[in-house]
Design a protein around this motif. Structure first.
Motif, PDB file in Angstrom:
ATOM      1  N   LEU A   1       0.790  -1.069  -0.071  1.00  0.00           N
ATOM      2  CA  LEU A   1       0.012   0.050   0.065  1.00  0.00           C
ATOM      3  C   LEU A   1       0.969   1.229   0.097  1.00  0.00           C
ATOM      4  O   LEU A   1       1.818   1.485   0.946  1.00  0.00           O
ATOM      5  N   ALA A   2       0.708   2.088  -0.821  1.00  0.00           N
ATOM      6  CA  ALA A   2       1.519   3.148  -1.299  1.00  0.00           C
ATOM      7  C   ALA A   2       0.829   4.630  -0.795  1.00  0.00           C
ATOM      8  O   ALA A   2      -0.395   4.537  -0.816  1.00  0.00           O
ATOM      9  N   LEU A   3       1.632   5.491  -0.064  1.00  0.00           N
ATOM     10  CA  LEU A   3       1.062   6.872   0.332  1.00  0.00           C
ATOM     11  C   LEU A   3       0.942   7.776  -1.046  1.00  0.00           C
ATOM     12  O   LEU A   3       2.031   8.082  -1.190  1.00  0.00           O
ATOM     13  N   PRO A   4      -0.136   8.192  -1.443  1.00  0.00           N
ATOM     14  CA  PRO A   4      -0.021   9.112  -2.748  1.00  0.00           C
ATOM     15  C   PRO A   4       0.395  10.573  -2.247  1.00  0.00           C
ATOM     16  O   PRO A   4       0.040  10.696  -1.068  1.00  0.00           O
ATOM     17  N   ARG A   5       1.032  11.224  -3.140  1.00  0.00           N
ATOM     18  CA  ARG A   5       1.362  10.693  -4.498  1.00  0.00           C
ATOM     19  C   ARG A   5       2.520  10.241  -4.638  1.00  0.00           C
ATOM     20  O   ARG A   5       3.038   9.151  -5.143  1.00  0.00           O
ATOM     21  N   GLY A   6       3.670  10.641  -3.762  1.00  0.00           N
ATOM     22  CA  GLY A   6       5.188  10.472  -3.886  1.00  0.00           C
ATOM     23  C   GLY A   6       5.472   8.942  -3.633  1.00  0.00           C
ATOM     24  O   GLY A   6       6.349   8.524  -4.360  1.00  0.00           O
ATOM     25  N   GLY A   7       4.605   8.422  -2.815  1.00  0.00           N
ATOM     26  CA  GLY A   7       5.088   6.860  -2.524  1.00  0.00           C
ATOM     27  C   GLY A   7       4.403   6.027  -3.593  1.00  0.00           C
ATOM     28  O   GLY A   7       5.114   4.922  -3.610  1.00  0.00           O
ATOM     29  N   VAL A   8       3.759   6.442  -4.570  1.00  0.00           N
ATOM     30  CA  VAL A   8       3.182   5.496  -5.545  1.00  0.00           C
ATOM     31  C   VAL A   8       4.162   4.979  -6.528  1.00  0.00           C
ATOM     32  O   VAL A   8       4.239   3.668  -6.873  1.00  0.00           O
ATOM     33  N   PRO A   9       5.104   5.635  -7.197  1.00  0.00           N
ATOM     34  CA  PRO A   9       6.167   5.292  -7.880  1.00  0.00           C
ATOM     35  C   PRO A   9       7.350   4.346  -7.193  1.00  0.00           C
ATOM     36  O   PRO A   9       7.367   3.530  -7.775  1.00  0.00           O
ATOM     37  N   VAL A  10       7.483   4.659  -5.963  1.00  0.00           N
ATOM     38  CA  VAL A  10       8.200   3.892  -5.236  1.00  0.00           C
ATOM     39  C   VAL A  10       7.757   2.549  -4.958  1.00  0.00           C
ATOM     40  O   VAL A  10       8.093   1.390  -5.130  1.00  0.00           O
ATOM     41  N   GLY A  11       6.389   2.502  -4.539  1.00  0.00           N
ATOM     42  CA  GLY A  11       5.535   1.172  -4.219  1.00  0.00           C
ATOM     43  C   GLY A  11       5.501   0.371  -5.383  1.00  0.00           C
ATOM     44  O   GLY A  11       5.355  -0.839  -5.329  1.00  0.00           O
ATOM     45  N   PHE A  12       5.317   1.137  -6.685  1.00  0.00           N
ATOM     46  CA  PHE A  12       5.228   0.458  -8.009  1.00  0.00           C
ATOM     47  C   PHE A  12       6.097  -0.498  -8.210  1.00  0.00           C
ATOM     48  O   PHE A  12       6.246  -1.683  -8.651  1.00  0.00           O
ATOM     49  N   GLU A  13       7.524   0.073  -7.860  1.00  0.00           N
ATOM     50  CA  GLU A  13       8.623  -0.786  -7.967  1.00  0.00           C
ATOM     51  C   GLU A  13       8.847  -1.921  -7.047  1.00  0.00           C
ATOM     52  O   GLU A  13       9.178  -2.675  -7.397  1.00  0.00           O
ATOM     53  N   VAL A  14       8.497  -1.496  -6.106  1.00  0.00           N
ATOM     54  CA  VAL A  14       8.443  -2.367  -4.753  1.00  0.00           C
ATOM     55  C   VAL A  14       7.793  -3.763  -5.265  1.00  0.00           C
ATOM     56  O   VAL A  14       8.042  -4.988  -5.156  1.00  0.00           O
ATOM     57  N   ALA A  15       6.315  -3.453  -5.487  1.00  0.00           N
ATOM     58  CA  ALA A  15       5.475  -4.514  -6.020  1.00  0.00           C
ATOM     59  C   ALA A  15       5.651  -5.229  -7.147  1.00  0.00           C
ATOM     60  O   ALA A  15       5.587  -6.625  -7.139  1.00  0.00           O
ATOM     61  N   ALA A  16       6.395  -4.625  -8.100  1.00  0.00           N
ATOM     62  CA  ALA A  16       6.923  -5.211  -9.296  1.00  0.00           C
ATOM     63  C   ALA A  16       8.242  -6.340  -8.981  1.00  0.00           C
ATOM     64  O   ALA A  16       7.910  -7.471  -9.326  1.00  0.00           O
ATOM     65  N   SER A  17       8.680  -5.978  -8.213  1.00  0.00           N
ATOM     66  CA  SER A  17      10.037  -6.547  -7.586  1.00  0.00           C
ATOM     67  C   SER A  17       9.590  -8.020  -7.013  1.00  0.00           C
ATOM     68  O   SER A  17      10.247  -8.938  -7.164  1.00  0.00           O
ATOM     69  N   LEU A  18       8.445  -7.587  -6.062  1.00  0.00           N
ATOM     70  CA  LEU A  18       8.222  -8.672  -5.043  1.00  0.00           C
ATOM     71  C   LEU A  18       7.165  -9.586  -5.595  1.00  0.00           C
ATOM     72  O   LEU A  18       6.568 -10.448  -5.046  1.00  0.00           O
TER      73      LEU A  18
ATOM     74  N   VAL B   1       4.490   2.064   1.985  1.00  0.00           N
ATOM     75  CA  VAL B   1       5.576   2.692   1.368  1.00  0.00           C
ATOM     76  C   VAL B   1       5.330   4.144   1.137  1.00  0.00           C
ATOM     77  O   VAL B   1       4.286   4.727   0.437  1.00  0.00           O
ATOM     78  N   ASP B   2       6.239   4.887   1.300  1.00  0.00           N
ATOM     79  CA  ASP B   2       6.186   6.258   1.004  1.00  0.00           C
ATOM     80  C   ASP B   2       7.815   6.642   0.399  1.00  0.00           C
ATOM     81  O   ASP B   2       8.554   5.804   0.283  1.00  0.00           O
ATOM     82  N   ASP B   3       8.030   7.917  -0.125  1.00  0.00           N
ATOM     83  CA  ASP B   3       9.040   8.109  -0.916  1.00  0.00           C
ATOM     84  C   ASP B   3      10.272   8.631   0.328  1.00  0.00           C
ATOM     85  O   ASP B   3      11.146   8.991  -0.245  1.00  0.00           O
ATOM     86  N   GLY B   4       9.808   8.948   1.559  1.00  0.00           N
ATOM     87  CA  GLY B   4      10.688   9.363   2.582  1.00  0.00           C
ATOM     88  C   GLY B   4       9.951   9.694   3.872  1.00  0.00           C
ATOM     89  O   GLY B   4       8.691   9.896   3.732  1.00  0.00           O
ATOM     90  N   LEU B   5      10.447   9.771   5.002  1.00  0.00           N
ATOM     91  CA  LEU B   5       9.927  10.299   6.190  1.00  0.00           C
ATOM     92  C   LEU B   5      10.778  11.377   6.693  1.00  0.00           C
ATOM     93  O   LEU B   5      12.227  11.486   6.888  1.00  0.00           O
ATOM     94  N   ALA B   6      10.118  12.608   6.620  1.00  0.00           N
ATOM     95  CA  ALA B   6      10.765  13.918   7.562  1.00  0.00           C
ATOM     96  C   ALA B   6      10.395  13.933   8.692  1.00  0.00           C
ATOM     97  O   ALA B   6      11.110  13.659   9.514  1.00  0.00           O
ATOM     98  N   THR B   7       9.096  14.418   9.125  1.00  0.00           N
ATOM     99  CA  THR B   7       8.692  14.325  10.522  1.00  0.00           C
ATOM    100  C   THR B   7       7.822  13.049  10.636  1.00  0.00           C
ATOM    101  O   THR B   7       7.833  12.681  12.085  1.00  0.00           O
ATOM    102  N   GLY B   8       7.471  12.216   9.882  1.00  0.00           N
ATOM    103  CA  GLY B   8       6.800  10.973   9.839  1.00  0.00           C
ATOM    104  C   GLY B   8       5.466  11.255  10.421  1.00  0.00           C
ATOM    105  O   GLY B   8       4.688   9.934  10.726  1.00  0.00           O
ATOM    106  N   SER B   9       4.712  12.262  10.506  1.00  0.00           N
ATOM    107  CA  SER B   9       3.336  12.385  11.057  1.00  0.00           C
ATOM    108  C   SER B   9       2.391  11.665  10.000  1.00  0.00           C
ATOM    109  O   SER B   9       1.502  10.870  10.767  1.00  0.00           O
ATOM    110  N   THR B  10       2.334  11.809   8.865  1.00  0.00           N
ATOM    111  CA  THR B  10       1.764  11.149   7.875  1.00  0.00           C
ATOM    112  C   THR B  10       1.866   9.626   8.051  1.00  0.00           C
ATOM    113  O   THR B  10       0.571   8.897   8.058  1.00  0.00           O
TER     114      THR B  10
END
Length: 225
Positions: A31-48, A131-140
């Protein structure tokens, strides 16, 4: 100096290598957090070789101080309130409901834009890789974990390409497992660790989810044959 990622797709492939233990797991979903997490999650899901979907989270900001989260709402109709903010500030139920209604509209708009008529995935008893593209504060991500818990998955794995070291530790205390590919010090910002950190559009999210759904259908047919 930590390695920078070329873009979110490159980051997703690097992250997938750290998640190899979850390959081909019948009980697992990305499960990817939109929007930036989706391109990351797409590759993760494809590889796994796992299904991909989105998990939408909207922060409930304190009126007049919107950057301060008094709670969050998420996919599936879940609302989580932060009592450490609500109680000391004396925020009343009418205020909470008003802000919730506003954010619910935006969540539903995005849900419709991304998912069309596809139903929410059932995560009860499943292993969820958030999955997300990164964590700054982590609140989301924290809101996502707490909201997802109410849907009773068996395990929540948070996976991000980059995070501030302290935030990676904090989120790890809420998730069952956390994988932060790089935890640079000093961290500064998520975008610092990408050569290309251009904004992900709604159209890109839709396209990637469509491709992931097609891929999942093909894999099911191959496994059945």
């Amino acid at each position: 100096m930590s390695k920078r990622f070329e873009d979110r797709a490159d980051a997703g492939r690097a992250l997938a290598a750290r998640l190899a233990a979850y390959s081909d797991r019948a009980d697992a979903i990305v499960l990817a957090l939109p929007r930036g997490g989706v391109p990351v999650g797409f590759e993760v899901a494809a590889s796994l070789r796992l299904p991909l979907d989105v998990f939408l989270v909207r922060k409930l900001g304190v009126p007049g101080h919107e950057e301060l989260a008094m709670g969050a709402i998420a996919s599936g109709g879940t609302r989580v309130l932060n009592d450490d903010v609500v109680t000391p500030l004396g925020i009343g139920s009418q205020t909470i409901e008003r802000v919730t209604a506003s954010e619910q509209q935006e969540l539903e708009r995005r849900d419709s834009a991304y998912r069309d008529d596809r139903p929410q995935p059932n995560v009860s008893g499943r292993t969820v890789i958030l999955v997300d593209d990164g964590l700054a504060t982590g609140s989301t991500m924290l809101a996502a974990i707490r909201a997802l818990r109410t849907q009773q998955p068996s395990r929540i794995v948070v996976a991000v390409p980059t995070a501030a070291p302290t935030v990676c530790d904090e989120i790890g205390s809420e998730a069952d497992e956390i994988i932060c590919a790089i935890t640079p010090k000093p961290f500064y910002a998520v975008g610092m660790w990408y050569d290309d950190f251009s904004e992900t559009t709604d159209a890109e999210v839709r396209s990637l989810l469509h491709l992931a759904a097609q891929r999942a259908t093909t894999q099911r047919r191959e496994s059945d044959s």
